[in-house]
Scaffold this active site. Structure first.
Site, mmCIF file in Angstrom:
data_model
loop_
_atom_site.group_PDB
_atom_site.id
_atom_site.type_symbol
_atom_site.label_atom_id
_atom_site.label_comp_id
_atom_site.label_asym_id
_atom_site.label_seq_id
_atom_site.Cartn_x
_atom_site.Cartn_y
_atom_site.Cartn_z
ATOM 1 C CB CYS A 1 45.685 19.274 14.820
ATOM 2 S SG CYS A 1 46.241 20.965 14.505
ATOM 3 C CB CYS B 1 45.942 18.765 10.843
ATOM 4 S SG CYS B 1 45.495 20.510 10.660
ATOM 5 C CG ASP C 1 59.301 3.951 23.324
ATOM 6 O OD1 ASP C 1 58.232 4.067 22.688
ATOM 7 O OD2 ASP C 1 59.748 4.849 24.066
ATOM 8 C CD GLU C 2 60.609 7.825 21.049
ATOM 9 O OE1 GLU C 2 60.531 8.114 19.831
ATOM 10 O OE2 GLU C 2 59.945 8.412 21.914
ATOM 11 C CD GLN D 1 61.166 7.646 16.412
ATOM 12 O OE1 GLN D 1 60.382 6.703 16.578
ATOM 13 N NE2 GLN D 1 61.348 8.571 17.330
#
Length: 196
Positions: A141, A177, A83-84, A86
């Site tokens: 969004c 967006c 998880d996470e 990045q």
């Protein structure tokens, strides 16, 4: 044949919930899961992965210098879920790739593609370069369009300067967006965060 998977989406797209559901599905089939998360992600505690809808599980926190290949060799599970992702260092993504290639163990990574400045995180960039399967987890969004940007909001305004990493959730980020993101910056328009 095992694969390296990268499932990414904007904030609030259910990435963590899907990671935890995936973990449950493997365990329901009597398979062992090594659930890990980067130590950078301390929002819900050092050893907890928790989704915004309340699903949670114990996880192992790994530092930026941890050798995931060596750590895995000491535990031997059927699958790895991150998880996470990045926040992993690029060399850790390489280590996960090595686990897939040499040990034939599937690795499923869930995380963000870009930061609040629309720049790739180093871990995400390496996953785009190495993953066998890349899948976007979509969210919307406030205008109803597909959200692709993780806008950081400070004092009600979208900001474009600051450190790449600021751990937070609905208290300081909103998925937008690109059109709404650039419009909010250009017009210096006040943004209402969700659940505030």
């Amino acid at each position: 044949m095992a694969k390296l998977y990268f499932k990414y989406g904007a904030m609030g797209s259910s990435k963590t919930a899907q990671a935890l559901i995936t973990k449950y599905n493997y365990e329901e089939n009597d398979m062992t899961v090594w659930l890990i998360k980067p130590a950078t992600d301390n929002r819900d505690g050092a050893s907890v992965v928790q989704s915004r809808i309340g699903l949670k599980a114990e996880a192992e926190s790994v530092g930026a210098n941890a050798d995931l290949y060596q750590m895995f060799r000491e535990r031997k599970t059927d699958v790895i879920i991150v998880d996470e992702c990045q926040f992993l260092a690029p060399q850790q993504i390489d280590q996960l790739r090595r686990i897939v290639d040499e040990l034939n163990v599937p690795v499923l990574c869930f995380g963000l593609r870009t930061d609040f400045q629309t720049r790739l995180f180093p871990g995400s960039q390496r996953l785009f370069e190495l993953a066998d399967s890349i899948q976007e987890i979509k969210t919307i969004c406030d205008c109803g369009s597909k959200a692709t940007v993780n806008a950081r909001v400070v004092d009600g305004f979208v900001v474009t300067e600051g450190a790449q990493v600021l751990i937070g959730g609905n208290d300081c980020y909103i998925a937008m967006c690109h059109r709404c993101y650039t419009s909010a910056i250009r017009e210096h328009r006040k943004i209402k965060l969700h659940r505030q």
